[in-house]
Design a protein around this motif. Structure first.
Motif, PDB file in Angstrom:
ATOM      1  N   VAL A  50       0.838  -1.200   0.000  1.00 47.16           N
ATOM      2  CA  VAL A  50       0.000   0.000   0.000  1.00 47.16           C
ATOM      3  C   VAL A  50       0.870   1.247   0.000  1.00 47.16           C
ATOM      4  O   VAL A  50       2.055   1.194   0.314  1.00 47.16           O
ATOM      5  CB  VAL A  50      -0.968   0.037   1.212  1.00 47.16           C
ATOM      6  CG1 VAL A  50      -1.911  -1.145   1.197  1.00 47.16           C
ATOM      7  CG2 VAL A  50      -0.216   0.116   2.522  1.00 47.16           C
ATOM      8  N   ARG A  51       0.253   2.367  -0.356  1.00 50.96           N
ATOM      9  CA  ARG A  51       0.942   3.667  -0.360  1.00 50.96           C
ATOM     10  C   ARG A  51       0.038   4.709   0.263  1.00 50.96           C
ATOM     11  O   ARG A  51      -1.156   4.484   0.445  1.00 50.96           O
ATOM     12  CB  ARG A  51       1.300   4.067  -1.790  1.00 50.96           C
ATOM     13  CG  ARG A  51       0.086   4.319  -2.656  1.00 50.96           C
ATOM     14  CD  ARG A  51       0.453   4.861  -4.040  1.00 50.96           C
ATOM     15  NE  ARG A  51      -0.717   5.004  -4.875  1.00 50.96           N
ATOM     16  CZ  ARG A  51      -1.576   6.011  -4.808  1.00 50.96           C
ATOM     17  NH1 ARG A  51      -1.394   6.984  -3.940  1.00 50.96           N
ATOM     18  NH2 ARG A  51      -2.608   6.073  -5.612  1.00 50.96           N
ATOM     19  N   ALA A 113      -5.190   3.089  -3.019  1.00 46.44           N
ATOM     20  CA  ALA A 113      -3.880   3.026  -2.382  1.00 46.44           C
ATOM     21  C   ALA A 113      -3.238   1.645  -2.354  1.00 46.44           C
ATOM     22  O   ALA A 113      -2.058   1.541  -2.034  1.00 46.44           O
ATOM     23  CB  ALA A 113      -3.971   3.565  -0.957  1.00 46.44           C
ATOM     24  N   VAL A 114      -3.972   0.597  -2.686  1.00 48.25           N
ATOM     25  CA  VAL A 114      -3.336  -0.724  -2.756  1.00 48.25           C
ATOM     26  C   VAL A 114      -2.576  -0.784  -4.078  1.00 48.25           C
ATOM     27  O   VAL A 114      -3.167  -0.705  -5.150  1.00 48.25           O
ATOM     28  CB  VAL A 114      -4.365  -1.873  -2.633  1.00 48.25           C
ATOM     29  CG1 VAL A 114      -3.696  -3.216  -2.904  1.00 48.25           C
ATOM     30  CG2 VAL A 114      -4.985  -1.888  -1.254  1.00 48.25           C
ATOM     31  N   VAL A 115      -1.264  -0.905  -3.968  1.00 49.98           N
ATOM     32  CA  VAL A 115      -0.392  -0.918  -5.136  1.00 49.98           C
ATOM     33  C   VAL A 115      -0.335  -2.323  -5.749  1.00 49.98           C
ATOM     34  O   VAL A 115      -0.392  -2.500  -6.960  1.00 49.98           O
ATOM     35  CB  VAL A 115       1.037  -0.452  -4.744  1.00 49.98           C
ATOM     36  CG1 VAL A 115       2.002  -0.572  -5.894  1.00 49.98           C
ATOM     37  CG2 VAL A 115       1.000   0.964  -4.196  1.00 49.98           C
ATOM     38  N   GLU A 116      -0.238  -3.312  -4.889  1.00 48.28           N
ATOM     39  CA  GLU A 116      -0.109  -4.708  -5.336  1.00 48.28           C
ATOM     40  C   GLU A 116      -0.859  -5.602  -4.380  1.00 48.28           C
ATOM     41  O   GLU A 116      -0.604  -5.522  -3.173  1.00 48.28           O
ATOM     42  CB  GLU A 116       1.367  -5.088  -5.392  1.00 48.28           C
ATOM     43  CG  GLU A 116       1.650  -6.467  -5.912  1.00 48.28           C
ATOM     44  CD  GLU A 116       1.280  -6.673  -7.375  1.00 48.28           C
ATOM     45  OE1 GLU A 116       0.872  -7.786  -7.713  1.00 48.28           O
ATOM     46  OE2 GLU A 116       1.382  -5.728  -8.185  1.00 48.28           O
ATOM     47  N   PRO A 117      -1.795  -6.396  -4.795  1.00 47.81           N
ATOM     48  CA  PRO A 117      -2.307  -6.570  -6.156  1.00 47.81           C
ATOM     49  C   PRO A 117      -3.235  -5.408  -6.528  1.00 47.81           C
ATOM     50  O   PRO A 117      -3.824  -4.760  -5.657  1.00 47.81           O
ATOM     51  CB  PRO A 117      -3.109  -7.870  -6.063  1.00 47.81           C
ATOM     52  CG  PRO A 117      -3.608  -7.898  -4.664  1.00 47.81           C
ATOM     53  CD  PRO A 117      -2.526  -7.259  -3.841  1.00 47.81           C
ATOM     54  N   GLU A 118      -3.371  -5.157  -7.810  1.00 48.12           N
ATOM     55  CA  GLU A 118      -4.260  -4.098  -8.264  1.00 48.12           C
ATOM     56  C   GLU A 118      -5.703  -4.568  -8.080  1.00 48.12           C
ATOM     57  O   GLU A 118      -6.085  -5.613  -8.594  1.00 48.12           O
ATOM     58  CB  GLU A 118      -3.987  -3.782  -9.738  1.00 48.12           C
ATOM     59  CG  GLU A 118      -4.675  -2.543 -10.213  1.00 48.12           C
ATOM     60  CD  GLU A 118      -4.262  -2.162 -11.619  1.00 48.12           C
ATOM     61  OE1 GLU A 118      -5.123  -1.672 -12.358  1.00 48.12           O
ATOM     62  OE2 GLU A 118      -3.084  -2.357 -11.962  1.00 48.12           O
ATOM     63  N   LEU A 119      -6.479  -3.818  -7.302  1.00 48.61           N
ATOM     64  CA  LEU A 119      -7.837  -4.224  -6.961  1.00 48.61           C
ATOM     65  C   LEU A 119      -8.876  -3.351  -7.658  1.00 48.61           C
ATOM     66  O   LEU A 119      -8.686  -2.144  -7.793  1.00 48.61           O
ATOM     67  CB  LEU A 119      -8.066  -4.109  -5.449  1.00 48.61           C
ATOM     68  CG  LEU A 119      -7.160  -4.929  -4.540  1.00 48.61           C
ATOM     69  CD1 LEU A 119      -7.408  -4.568  -3.082  1.00 48.61           C
ATOM     70  CD2 LEU A 119      -7.383  -6.416  -4.766  1.00 48.61           C
ATOM     71  N   ILE A 142      -2.890   2.693   5.321  1.00 46.59           N
ATOM     72  CA  ILE A 142      -2.964   3.732   4.286  1.00 46.59           C
ATOM     73  C   ILE A 142      -3.058   5.110   4.930  1.00 46.59           C
ATOM     74  O   ILE A 142      -2.345   6.043   4.544  1.00 46.59           O
ATOM     75  CB  ILE A 142      -4.156   3.466   3.349  1.00 46.59           C
ATOM     76  CG1 ILE A 142      -3.861   2.230   2.491  1.00 46.59           C
ATOM     77  CG2 ILE A 142      -4.464   4.680   2.484  1.00 46.59           C
ATOM     78  CD1 ILE A 142      -5.078   1.625   1.826  1.00 46.59           C
ATOM     79  N   TYR A 143      -3.904   5.260   5.949  1.00 46.45           N
ATOM     80  CA  TYR A 143      -4.051   6.558   6.607  1.00 46.45           C
ATOM     81  C   TYR A 143      -2.781   6.945   7.355  1.00 46.45           C
ATOM     82  O   TYR A 143      -2.413   8.119   7.403  1.00 46.45           O
ATOM     83  CB  TYR A 143      -5.259   6.574   7.537  1.00 46.45           C
ATOM     84  CG  TYR A 143      -6.569   6.382   6.796  1.00 46.45           C
ATOM     85  CD1 TYR A 143      -6.784   6.956   5.546  1.00 46.45           C
ATOM     86  CD2 TYR A 143      -7.585   5.617   7.337  1.00 46.45           C
ATOM     87  CE1 TYR A 143      -7.966   6.769   4.859  1.00 46.45           C
ATOM     88  CE2 TYR A 143      -8.783   5.440   6.658  1.00 46.45           C
ATOM     89  CZ  TYR A 143      -8.957   6.009   5.421  1.00 46.45           C
ATOM     90  OH  TYR A 143     -10.138   5.831   4.744  1.00 46.45           O
ATOM     91  N   ASN A 144      -2.102   5.974   7.935  1.00 46.01           N
ATOM     92  CA  ASN A 144      -0.837   6.241   8.616  1.00 46.01           C
ATOM     93  C   ASN A 144       0.197   6.762   7.612  1.00 46.01           C
ATOM     94  O   ASN A 144       0.888   7.754   7.873  1.00 46.01           O
ATOM     95  CB  ASN A 144      -0.333   4.975   9.317  1.00 46.01           C
ATOM     96  CG  ASN A 144       0.906   5.224  10.131  1.00 46.01           C
ATOM     97  OD1 ASN A 144       1.070   6.265  10.736  1.00 46.01           O
ATOM     98  ND2 ASN A 144       1.795   4.253  10.145  1.00 46.01           N
ATOM     99  N   LEU A 145       0.308   6.106   6.463  1.00 45.84           N
ATOM    100  CA  LEU A 145       1.256   6.551   5.434  1.00 45.84           C
ATOM    101  C   LEU A 145       0.865   7.922   4.885  1.00 45.84           C
ATOM    102  O   LEU A 145       1.726   8.772   4.634  1.00 45.84           O
ATOM    103  CB  LEU A 145       1.319   5.535   4.287  1.00 45.84           C
ATOM    104  CG  LEU A 145       1.965   4.200   4.602  1.00 45.84           C
ATOM    105  CD1 LEU A 145       1.803   3.235   3.434  1.00 45.84           C
ATOM    106  CD2 LEU A 145       3.435   4.371   4.943  1.00 45.84           C
ATOM    107  N   THR A 146      -0.426   8.128   4.701  1.00 44.08           N
ATOM    108  CA  THR A 146      -0.906   9.413   4.189  1.00 44.08           C
ATOM    109  C   THR A 146      -0.533  10.533   5.156  1.00 44.08           C
ATOM    110  O   THR A 146      -0.072  11.599   4.736  1.00 44.08           O
ATOM    111  CB  THR A 146      -2.435   9.366   3.974  1.00 44.08           C
ATOM    112  OG1 THR A 146      -2.732   8.318   3.036  1.00 44.08           O
ATOM    113  CG2 THR A 146      -2.962  10.683   3.453  1.00 44.08           C
TER     114      THR A 146
END
Length: 168
Positions: A50-51, A113-119, A142-146
């Motif tokens: 995730v990103r 935000a899920v990079v792999e796998p593409e959903l 995701i929220y933590n990274l954001t």
């Protein structure tokens, strides 16, 4: 007086912040496959990459949540009084008129935000429905990274005034 180095900020290059998130529910269910055979088989960990999200993506998810209500009304008009058709159309999109706006936003955030796998959105909806704890784990990461923002590629200033020693 602010100590914000605006000149350095303007020159900085930014890279997305990413991390791997292991998902225990999907792992236990065997969606990562198995290592070994028979009674000795162990589930292979399911890990999603995730990103963090951008401000534009956060705003788009907000808008999409508002649009899902509008979409439900449009679907009703297209299908007439046939509530089964409306329900089928909305379910196909992973939404319905009873989906809370907060959940619709969170579904969109995870899908973006899920990079792999593409959903696809439908995949995210199924994960949220079948494995809500894994869904929450993804959204929390995701929220933590954001919140941390992107990784700034800046040159660090020397820590002291002493000059570097010469090689021997």
């Amino acid at each position: 007086m602010s100590n914000f180095d605006l000149a350095t900020f303007r020159k900085a290059k930014f890279q997305e912040r990413e991390e791997d998130v292991p998902l225990s529910g999907l792992t236990a269910a065997g969606f990562g496959g198995y290592d070994g055979e028979g009674d000795n088989a162990k589930p292979v960990p399911v890990v999603f990459r995730v990103r963090g999200l951008t401000a534009e993506e956060l705003a788009k998810a907000e808008q999409d949540a508002d649009n899902s209500k509008l979409l439900a009304k449009v679907a009703e008009r297209l299908a007439g009084n046939d509530t089964e058709k409306v329900s089928a159309m909305m379910d196909g999109l992973g939404l319905n008129d009873k989906t809370p706006a907060a959940l619709a936003k969170k579904l969109a955030h995870v899908q973006m935000a899920v990079v792999e796998p593409e959903l696809k959105l439908q995949d995210v909806v199924r994960i949220a429905d079948a494995y809500p704890t894994d869904f929450m784990e993804l959204s929390n990461h995701i929220y933590n990274l954001t919140g941390k923002g992107k990784v700034a590629q800046v040159k660090r200033k020397p820590s002291g005034k002493t000059t570097a020693s010469r090689p021997a």
